[in-house]
Design a protein around this motif. Structure first.
Motif, PDB file in Angstrom:
ATOM      1  N   VAL A  37      -4.010  -8.197  -4.820  1.00 24.00           N
ATOM      2  CA  VAL A  37      -2.047  -8.861  -5.552  1.00 24.00           C
ATOM      3  C   VAL A  37      -2.190  -8.854  -6.534  1.00 24.00           C
ATOM      4  CG1 VAL A  37      -0.285  -9.362  -5.169  1.00 24.00           C
ATOM      5  CG2 VAL A  37      -1.489  -8.732  -3.435  1.00 24.00           C
ATOM      6  N   LYS A  38      -1.214  -8.577  -7.893  1.00 26.43           N
ATOM      7  CA  LYS A  38      -0.510  -8.352  -9.316  1.00 26.43           C
ATOM      8  C   LYS A  38       0.758  -8.447  -9.214  1.00 26.43           C
ATOM      9  CE  LYS A  38      -0.394  -6.756 -13.361  1.00 26.43           C
ATOM     10  NZ  LYS A  38      -0.476  -5.529 -14.833  1.00 26.43           N
ATOM     11  N   VAL A  39       0.801 -10.071  -9.711  1.00 25.81           N
ATOM     12  CA  VAL A  39       2.092 -10.707  -9.220  1.00 25.81           C
ATOM     13  C   VAL A  39       3.484 -10.610 -11.424  1.00 25.81           C
ATOM     14  CG1 VAL A  39       3.827 -13.060  -9.085  1.00 25.81           C
ATOM     15  CG2 VAL A  39       2.297 -12.182  -7.511  1.00 25.81           C
ATOM     16  N   VAL A  40       4.196  -9.843 -11.050  1.00 28.09           N
ATOM     17  CA  VAL A  40       4.621  -9.928 -12.386  1.00 28.09           C
ATOM     18  C   VAL A  40       5.987 -10.547 -12.146  1.00 28.09           C
ATOM     19  CG1 VAL A  40       6.083  -8.365 -14.038  1.00 28.09           C
ATOM     20  CG2 VAL A  40       3.569  -7.732 -12.844  1.00 28.09           C
ATOM     21  N   LYS A  41       6.629 -10.997 -13.045  1.00 21.82           N
ATOM     22  CA  LYS A  41       7.745 -11.036 -12.985  1.00 21.82           C
ATOM     23  C   LYS A  41       8.664 -11.179 -14.594  1.00 21.82           C
ATOM     24  CE  LYS A  41       6.490 -16.166 -11.134  1.00 21.82           C
ATOM     25  NZ  LYS A  41       6.962 -16.480  -9.911  1.00 21.82           N
ATOM     26  N   ALA A  91       0.324  -1.349  -0.463  1.00 19.98           N
ATOM     27  CA  ALA A  91       0.166   0.056   0.166  1.00 19.98           C
ATOM     28  C   ALA A  91       0.711   1.166  -0.412  1.00 19.98           C
ATOM     29  CB  ALA A  91      -1.081   0.011   1.475  1.00 19.98           C
ATOM     30  N   ALA A  92       2.148   1.146   0.495  1.00 18.94           N
ATOM     31  CA  ALA A  92       2.784   2.851   0.615  1.00 18.94           C
ATOM     32  C   ALA A  92       3.921   2.682  -0.371  1.00 18.94           C
ATOM     33  CB  ALA A  92       3.457   2.052   1.217  1.00 18.94           C
ATOM     34  N   ALA A  93       3.753   1.764  -1.457  1.00 20.00           N
ATOM     35  CA  ALA A  93       4.227   1.595  -2.723  1.00 20.00           C
ATOM     36  C   ALA A  93       3.541   1.777  -3.757  1.00 20.00           C
ATOM     37  CB  ALA A  93       5.339   0.734  -2.907  1.00 20.00           C
ATOM     38  N   GLU A  94       4.635   1.375  -5.142  1.00 21.15           N
ATOM     39  CA  GLU A  94       3.397   1.502  -6.702  1.00 21.15           C
ATOM     40  C   GLU A  94       3.881   0.125  -6.646  1.00 21.15           C
ATOM     41  OE1 GLU A  94       4.075   2.129 -11.302  1.00 21.15           O
ATOM     42  OE2 GLU A  94       4.162   3.975  -9.185  1.00 21.15           O
ATOM     43  N   LYS A  95       5.375  -0.856  -6.728  1.00 21.25           N
ATOM     44  CA  LYS A  95       4.838  -1.793  -7.418  1.00 21.25           C
ATOM     45  C   LYS A  95       6.525  -2.334  -6.166  1.00 21.25           C
ATOM     46  CE  LYS A  95       8.293  -1.559 -11.270  1.00 21.25           C
ATOM     47  NZ  LYS A  95       8.327  -1.869 -12.351  1.00 21.25           N
ATOM     48  N   ALA A  96       7.093  -3.741  -4.986  1.00 27.02           N
ATOM     49  CA  ALA A  96       7.408  -3.824  -4.392  1.00 27.02           C
ATOM     50  C   ALA A  96       8.780  -5.085  -4.926  1.00 27.02           C
ATOM     51  CB  ALA A  96       7.015  -3.942  -2.908  1.00 27.02           C
ATOM     52  N   GLU A  97       9.579  -5.214  -5.008  1.00 28.33           N
ATOM     53  CA  GLU A  97       9.999  -6.405  -5.226  1.00 28.33           C
ATOM     54  C   GLU A  97       9.837  -7.740  -4.174  1.00 28.33           C
ATOM     55  OE1 GLU A  97      14.638  -8.435  -7.165  1.00 28.33           O
ATOM     56  OE2 GLU A  97      14.495  -5.630  -6.975  1.00 28.33           O
ATOM     57  N   PHE A  98       9.687  -8.807  -4.873  1.00 25.80           N
ATOM     58  CA  PHE A  98       9.859  -9.602  -3.802  1.00 25.80           C
ATOM     59  C   PHE A  98      10.505 -10.324  -2.934  1.00 25.80           C
ATOM     60  CE2 PHE A  98       9.984 -13.965  -2.889  1.00 25.80           C
ATOM     61  CZ  PHE A  98       8.201 -14.934  -2.568  1.00 25.80           C
ATOM     62  N   ALA A  99      11.679  -9.893  -2.906  1.00 26.56           N
ATOM     63  CA  ALA A  99      13.154  -9.525  -1.666  1.00 26.56           C
ATOM     64  C   ALA A  99      12.701  -8.626  -1.014  1.00 26.56           C
ATOM     65  CB  ALA A  99      14.067  -9.949  -2.338  1.00 26.56           C
ATOM     66  N   TYR A 100      11.858  -7.118  -1.472  1.00 25.93           N
ATOM     67  CA  TYR A 100      11.912  -6.316  -0.176  1.00 25.93           C
ATOM     68  C   TYR A 100      10.794  -6.782   0.661  1.00 25.93           C
ATOM     69  CZ  TYR A 100      11.064  -2.084   1.587  1.00 25.93           C
ATOM     70  OH  TYR A 100      10.479  -1.041   2.249  1.00 25.93           O
ATOM     71  N   SER A 160       2.266  -5.806  -6.121  1.00 20.78           N
ATOM     72  CA  SER A 160       1.729  -4.643  -6.246  1.00 20.78           C
ATOM     73  C   SER A 160       0.207  -4.481  -5.822  1.00 20.78           C
ATOM     74  CB  SER A 160       1.419  -3.703  -7.637  1.00 20.78           C
ATOM     75  OG  SER A 160       1.373  -4.543  -8.398  1.00 20.78           O
ATOM     76  N   LEU A 161      -0.267  -4.004  -5.512  1.00 25.21           N
ATOM     77  CA  LEU A 161      -1.759  -3.896  -5.089  1.00 25.21           C
ATOM     78  C   LEU A 161      -2.854  -3.663  -5.710  1.00 25.21           C
ATOM     79  CD1 LEU A 161      -2.261  -2.234  -1.412  1.00 25.21           C
ATOM     80  CD2 LEU A 161      -2.660  -4.280  -1.804  1.00 25.21           C
ATOM     81  N   THR A 162      -3.323  -4.250  -6.700  1.00 23.66           N
ATOM     82  CA  THR A 162      -4.419  -4.162  -7.610  1.00 23.66           C
ATOM     83  C   THR A 162      -5.732  -2.972  -7.270  1.00 23.66           C
ATOM     84  OG1 THR A 162      -6.434  -5.650  -6.699  1.00 23.66           O
ATOM     85  CG2 THR A 162      -4.752  -6.380  -8.380  1.00 23.66           C
ATOM     86  N   ALA A 163      -6.481  -2.182  -7.874  1.00 20.71           N
ATOM     87  CA  ALA A 163      -7.120  -0.929  -7.342  1.00 20.71           C
ATOM     88  C   ALA A 163      -8.007  -2.134  -6.669  1.00 20.71           C
ATOM     89  CB  ALA A 163      -8.249  -0.501  -8.750  1.00 20.71           C
ATOM     90  N   GLU A 164      -8.655  -3.182  -6.398  1.00 19.66           N
ATOM     91  CA  GLU A 164      -9.434  -3.605  -5.702  1.00 19.66           C
ATOM     92  C   GLU A 164      -8.793  -4.381  -4.458  1.00 19.66           C
ATOM     93  OE1 GLU A 164     -11.943  -8.138  -5.889  1.00 19.66           O
ATOM     94  OE2 GLU A 164     -10.900  -7.610  -7.650  1.00 19.66           O
ATOM     95  N   GLY A 165      -7.196  -4.659  -4.790  1.00 20.07           N
ATOM     96  CA  GLY A 165      -6.450  -4.835  -3.448  1.00 20.07           C
ATOM     97  C   GLY A 165      -6.650  -3.802  -2.442  1.00 20.07           C
ATOM     98  N   ARG A 166      -6.419  -2.222  -2.923  1.00 23.63           N
ATOM     99  CA  ARG A 166      -5.652  -1.279  -2.334  1.00 23.63           C
ATOM    100  C   ARG A 166      -7.116  -0.907  -2.146  1.00 23.63           C
ATOM    101  NH1 ARG A 166      -1.612   1.789  -2.401  1.00 23.63           N
ATOM    102  NH2 ARG A 166      -1.352   1.191  -4.364  1.00 23.63           N
ATOM    103  N   ALA A 167      -8.444  -0.966  -2.291  1.00 26.25           N
ATOM    104  CA  ALA A 167      -9.779  -0.973  -1.646  1.00 26.25           C
ATOM    105  C   ALA A 167     -10.047  -1.937  -0.760  1.00 26.25           C
ATOM    106  CB  ALA A 167     -11.045  -0.472  -3.002  1.00 26.25           C
ATOM    107  N   ALA A 168      -9.587  -3.117  -0.591  1.00 22.96           N
ATOM    108  CA  ALA A 168      -9.871  -3.758   0.059  1.00 22.96           C
ATOM    109  C   ALA A 168      -9.401  -3.998   1.657  1.00 22.96           C
ATOM    110  CB  ALA A 168      -9.726  -5.839  -0.405  1.00 22.96           C
ATOM    111  N   PHE A 169      -7.570  -3.455   1.115  1.00 25.72           N
ATOM    112  CA  PHE A 169      -6.758  -3.059   2.354  1.00 25.72           C
ATOM    113  C   PHE A 169      -7.313  -1.806   3.465  1.00 25.72           C
ATOM    114  CE2 PHE A 169      -3.836  -0.789   4.069  1.00 25.72           C
ATOM    115  CZ  PHE A 169      -2.820  -2.061   4.686  1.00 25.72           C
ATOM    116  N   ASP A 170      -7.958  -0.828   2.728  1.00 26.25           N
ATOM    117  CA  ASP A 170      -8.411   0.477   3.308  1.00 26.25           C
ATOM    118  C   ASP A 170      -9.680   0.258   4.127  1.00 26.25           C
ATOM    119  OD1 ASP A 170      -6.547   2.027   2.061  1.00 26.25           O
ATOM    120  OD2 ASP A 170      -7.615   2.824   0.523  1.00 26.25           O
TER     121      ASP A 170
END
Length: 104
Positions: free
Chosen positions: A62-66, A28-37, A78-88
């Motif tokens: 959550v969207k997972v991009v390899k 939620a604090a970032a646009e996307k984050a690397e798996f290891a982070y 990264s959070l999807t729009a639905e994920g961000r709304a669910a988290f909020d």
């Protein structure tokens, strides 16, 4: 209490699990984050993060991009729009529960 009953009814069971909640808070604090982070920040193993990310992805949160950085494989979350709304909504329900507690 709200007009719809106790605020706990606003909790999302997918988000509520401590590791999944922690993952979503990081994302939620970032646009996307690397798996290891995310793994290191949440302090879980690769397998735990992979399993919980898959659960969040299946829920549409959550969207997972390899991909690759140079020749090294990388995975970004990264959070999807639905994920961000669910988290909020989930955080709002937690706050409402905390605020509804009677003061001593």
């Amino acid at each position: 209490m709200t007009e719809h009953g106790h605020p706990r009814h606003g909790l999302d069971e997918v988000v509520h699990a401590p590791v999944r909640f922690s993952i979503m808070a990081v994302l939620a604090a970032a646009e996307k984050a690397e798996f290891a982070y995310v793994r290191d920040t949440v302090e879980v193993s690769d397998s735990v993060l992979s399993k919980q990310a898959a659960t969040l992805e299946k829920a549409g949160y959550v969207k997972v991009v390899k991909g690759y950085v140079g020749k090294r494989p990388r995975t970004w979350l990264s959070l999807t729009a639905e994920g961000r709304a669910a988290f909020d909504r989930h955080v709002a329900a937690l706050r409402a529960i905390a605020d509804a507690a009677p003061a001593d």
